[in-house]
Motif scaffolding. Structure first.
Motif, PDB file in Angstrom:
ATOM      1  N   SER A 137      -1.695 -14.358  17.483  1.00 42.16           N
ATOM      2  CA  SER A 137      -1.138 -14.797  18.770  1.00 42.16           C
ATOM      3  C   SER A 137      -2.280 -15.377  19.594  1.00 42.16           C
ATOM      4  CB  SER A 137      -0.537 -13.613  19.538  1.00 42.16           C
ATOM      5  OG  SER A 137       0.489 -13.001  18.811  1.00 42.16           O
ATOM      6  N   PRO A 138      -2.133 -16.604  20.078  1.00 44.15           N
ATOM      7  CA  PRO A 138      -3.209 -17.167  20.896  1.00 44.15           C
ATOM      8  C   PRO A 138      -3.452 -16.321  22.152  1.00 44.15           C
ATOM      9  CG  PRO A 138      -1.603 -18.861  20.271  1.00 44.15           C
ATOM     10  CD  PRO A 138      -1.032 -17.552  19.853  1.00 44.15           C
ATOM     11  N   THR A 139      -4.672 -16.358  22.645  1.00 40.01           N
ATOM     12  CA  THR A 139      -4.984 -15.677  23.896  1.00 40.01           C
ATOM     13  C   THR A 139      -4.034 -16.212  24.965  1.00 40.01           C
ATOM     14  OG1 THR A 139      -7.282 -15.711  23.184  1.00 40.01           O
ATOM     15  CG2 THR A 139      -6.881 -15.112  25.478  1.00 40.01           C
ATOM     16  N   GLY A 140      -3.515 -15.303  25.744  1.00 37.00           N
ATOM     17  CA  GLY A 140      -2.589 -15.727  26.789  1.00 37.00           C
ATOM     18  C   GLY A 140      -1.124 -15.609  26.394  1.00 37.00           C
ATOM     19  N   VAL A 147       2.805  -8.117  28.202  1.00 39.84           N
ATOM     20  CA  VAL A 147       3.659  -8.712  29.240  1.00 39.84           C
ATOM     21  C   VAL A 147       2.820  -9.458  30.279  1.00 39.84           C
ATOM     22  CG1 VAL A 147       5.654  -7.199  28.990  1.00 39.84           C
ATOM     23  CG2 VAL A 147       3.742  -6.465  30.396  1.00 39.84           C
ATOM     24  N   TYR A 148       1.549  -9.078  30.402  1.00 36.76           N
ATOM     25  CA  TYR A 148       0.664  -9.777  31.350  1.00 36.76           C
ATOM     26  C   TYR A 148      -0.097 -10.905  30.668  1.00 36.76           C
ATOM     27  CZ  TYR A 148       1.620  -5.471  33.835  1.00 36.76           C
ATOM     28  OH  TYR A 148       2.250  -4.422  34.423  1.00 36.76           O
ATOM     29  N   GLY A 149       0.136 -11.078  29.378  1.00 39.63           N
ATOM     30  CA  GLY A 149      -0.590 -12.109  28.612  1.00 39.63           C
ATOM     31  C   GLY A 149      -1.611 -11.437  27.705  1.00 39.63           C
ATOM     32  N   ASN A 150      -1.702 -11.949  26.490  1.00 43.68           N
ATOM     33  CA  ASN A 150      -2.587 -11.366  25.473  1.00 43.68           C
ATOM     34  C   ASN A 150      -4.048 -11.683  25.788  1.00 43.68           C
ATOM     35  OD1 ASN A 150      -3.714 -10.482  23.033  1.00 43.68           O
ATOM     36  ND2 ASN A 150      -3.126 -12.342  21.929  1.00 43.68           N
ATOM     37  N   ILE A 151      -4.880 -10.650  25.896  1.00 38.51           N
ATOM     38  CA  ILE A 151      -6.296 -10.886  26.196  1.00 38.51           C
ATOM     39  C   ILE A 151      -7.152 -10.928  24.927  1.00 38.51           C
ATOM     40  CG2 ILE A 151      -6.245  -9.909  28.533  1.00 38.51           C
ATOM     41  CD1 ILE A 151      -7.387  -7.301  27.301  1.00 38.51           C
ATOM     42  N   GLU A 152      -6.523 -10.691  23.764  1.00 39.04           N
ATOM     43  CA  GLU A 152      -7.299 -10.711  22.520  1.00 39.04           C
ATOM     44  C   GLU A 152      -7.472 -12.143  22.028  1.00 39.04           C
ATOM     45  OE1 GLU A 152      -5.898  -7.957  19.576  1.00 39.04           O
ATOM     46  OE2 GLU A 152      -5.548  -6.385  21.060  1.00 39.04           O
TER      47      GLU A 152
END
Ligand code: TPP
Ligand code: SF4
Lengths: 273, 381
Positions: A137-140, A147-152
């Motif tokens: 999954s792309p960052t964000g 739910v706040y956006g992927n930080i990885e």
């Protein structure tokens, strides 16, 4: 269905369980077309998968099929191939299956360069469990667990495969099926670990939450961002951002594991192997 | 099993296990090194290619168990060996082999746990894990040798049972048996029967991969590559092998997994009795502890005490009937095991309150001695 490829399906198991608009079926079709073009003996061809939406594919495919545990398909397939090297072994896996829970098996199977044809259905999300973020999954990315956006940061599974030792690495997508079939076919022809990342789409969990439009929009997006290396090289600098390179990314034949093991047997039995 | 060959050798338990595998026709091993089981892998890495088989050191125990199942569906007799932490890692895929009915053998050379625990310390702390380690309801066959000779013979038997019942079979011994050196008499080929899985007698058109064809309830198993093109899945499936969520089909599937073993308990359950006829104190011990218990019985008898021993050879299914019968005439039952009380609970269930049940329990990496057992006998009499 085209009668030439109908023989590769368990037609009585259709319709499949996938959501309307899911691209898994498109990728499966490219796999069977490649098998057909390669002229593989259907009775000597085995499809192994892990767990996930994509991993349900073997149930619809008319071969010896082995649906295993989440992340472990490559390890099961290693046993199949090593025990009976004359079999053509395919692995169908998802991005979570292959690069999260199965990441260790992924790099080691690649390192051994064992003759498996691996098709990773990359929909950038955990489909089966309802839309959690995955290692691709792309960052964000928005996901049920982000739910706040992927930080990885995300994996480039092709680079990972190549670095780990795969002798053939390619990327295609569900939009360009001619290319996808072709790179799978080339993977079949490579005697060694062949890794094919197929960009797929999960309109239900990835598309909707990330405002990617409907199934057709997601495929059009693939059409727009995917370029071959040659096309990419011709692009002016300012147009390169966001492009995804598809086609054969790496091909460097290396000694294949089961062939090397055959020499071990010869040696152990007193030959000069 | 009586063995009368003249091929006697001094061997370690782990080596006897490896040689038993070869005798049984094993042609595949996948494993990951772990003390005190590693010798099994080392020996098979050398021995298997000599007989045309294949060995692979996988990246971990999860992968090892997976590879074993993959090999077995192609028709190979396959095994892995491990110890505590690795046994834990194998559990999910062991469940896969159970529900898919893929024959295979898992040796667990028990060491002190939990966790890394005592890597070189003998223990019997995984016996309940063998029973219930993987999730869900499932029957289990677990063999438990008490000598190097039995390591050989029970490994052969483990393969035979795996093939006969289409199920994973555990052979569990402890570090003492695994590393002990004893004289072993190796049977000639053919001296111990070797069982092979039943193959389908029908063609691919009428083959239903999970449909039993006789009273064994064990469906014939085609090998991948034989042209049957069938489906194997860890999902609950019907007789065709394809997933189902119909309650009656799910129930029938799980029930058959149980019945194919439980309907044949006399064929499966194995134990040895010593001086049990008139025993007022019934000892129960397995594996290396049974050796100390056997000594204790002899010493007790010499001192005029009526003591007998039941030694389960199959820990699972547990020989509960034999225990129940012996307990009916006994004043006390003593269970000696190298853990803090596992099989003792199974014994309590079998005894049904007919006699008090005591434990000689130890989990400190030290073996249980005959003296300790004898002291307990005197205490309870
Ligand atoms: C050991 C284990 N952990 C978790 C799960 C639950 N689970 C099933 S599928 C899946 C993720 C699937 O995602 P992916 O591999 O990307 O495949 P997709 O469904 O997107 O095709 C998870 C987490 C499981 N079946 N087994
Ligand atoms: S959840 Fe997503 S990946 Fe799974 S079938 Fe539906 S659309 Fe396809």
């Amino acid at each position: 269905m085209n009668p030439e490829i109908a023989q590769y399906y368990r037609v009585n198991k259709l319709p499949h369980i996938w959501c309307p608009g899911c691209s898994n079926g498109i990728v499966v079709r490219s796999i069977v077309e490649a098998i057909d073009k390669a002229g593989l003996d259907q009775d000597k061809t085995v499809i192994v998968s892990g767990i996930g939406c994509s991993s349900r594919a073997p149930g619809y495919m008319n071969f010896d099929t082995l649906h295993t545990t989440h992340g472990r398909a490559l390890a099961f397939a290693t046993g199949v191939k090593l025990a009976k090297p004359e079999l053509n072994v395919f692995v169908i896996t998802g991005d979570g299956d292959c690069t999260a829970i199965g990441g260790n098996h992924f790099i080691h199977a690649a390192r051994r360069n064992i003759d498996l044809n691996v098709i990773l259905f990359n929909n950038n999300i955990y489909g089966m469990t309802g839309g959690q973020y995955s290692p691709t999954s792309p960052t964000g990315t928005k996901a049920t667990t982000a739910v706040y956006g992927n930080i990885e940061r995300s994996f480039d599974s092709c680079k990972l495969a190549q670095t780990a030792g795969a002798s053939y690495v390619a990327r295609g997508n569900a939009f360009n099926t001619r290319q996808l079939t072709d790179i799978i076919l080339k993977g079949i022809e490579n005697p060694g670990f062949s890794f094919i990342e197929a960009l797929s789409s999960c309109p239900v969990y990835y598309g909707r939450r990330n405002k990617k439009g409907g199934p057709a929009d997601m495929l059009k997006w693939q059409r727009d961002v995917c370029v071959t290396q040659a096309a990419y090289d011709r692009l002016p600098e300012e147009k390169r951002a966001g492009k995804i390179i598809t086609g054969v990314l790496h091909h460097e034949p290396q000694p294949e594991y089961t062939a090397e093991y055959a020499k071990i047997i010869e040696k152990a039995q007193g030959g000069n192997g | 099993m009586s063995v009368t060959s003249l091929k006697a050798k001094l061997m370690q338990g782990n080596q006897a296990c490896a040689e038993g595998a070869i005798y049984a026709g094993a042609s595949f091993y996948a494993g990951y090194p772990i003390t005190p089981s590693t010798e099994i892998a080392e020996i098979l890495s050398e021995r298997l290619p000599q007989v045309g088989g294949r060995f692979i050191q996988m990246e971990d125990e999860i992968a090892s168990m997976a590879a074993v199942i993959g090999a077995s569906v192609t028709g190979a007799k396959a095994m892995t060996a491990t110890s505590g932490p690795g046994f834990s890692l194998k559990q999910e895929n062991i469940g896969h082999a159970m529900i898919t009915e893929v024959p295979c053998v898992i040796a667990n050379v028990m060491r002190l746990g939990p966790s890394t625990g005592g890597p070189t310390s003998p223990a019997q702390g995984d016996v309940m894990q063998a029973r219930w380690g993987t999730h869900g309801d499932h029957p289990v066959i677990t063999l438990c040798p008490n000598s190097v000779q039995e390591c050989f013979e029970l490994t052969v038997k483990a393969f035979n049972m795996a093939e006969r019942f289409r199920t994973p079979v555990f052979i569990m011994f402890d570090e003492i048996i695994g590393h002990m050196r004893e004289r072993v008499v190796l049977p000639e080929p053919g001296q111990i029967p070797v069982v092979n899985r039943k193959k389908p007698e029908v063609g691919p058109e009428s083959y239903k991969a999970y449909e039993p064809v006789d009273e064994t309830l064990v469906p014939p198993m085609a090998s991948f590559g034989d042209g049957y093109r069938y489906h194997v899945t860890g999902l609950t499936h019907d007789e065709t092998g394809f997933a189902t969520t119909k309650p009656e089909k799910m129930a029938a599937h799980l029930q058959r997994l149980h019945d194919k073993i439980n309907n044949f308990l006399p064929e499966v359950v194995d134990y040895e009795e010593q001086s049990i006829e008139d025993a007022e104190v019934v000892l129960l011990a397995y594996g290396s502890v049974a050796r100390a218990a056997s000594r204790a019985v002899k010493d007790a008898r010499a001192a005029g005490l009526k003591v007998g021993l039941i030694r389960p050879i199959t820990l699972w299914p547990f020989p509960g009937e034999a225990v129940k019968k012996a307990a009916a005439k006994a004043k006390a039952v003593i269970v000696a095991e190298m853990n803090l009380g596992q099989i003792i609970n199974e014994v309590r269930v079998a005894v049904e309150g007919q006699a008090p049940v005591y434990g000689v329990l130890r989990a400190d990496g030290e073996p249980i001695s005959p003296t300790e057992i004898l002291a307990k006998i005197k205490e309870v009499l």
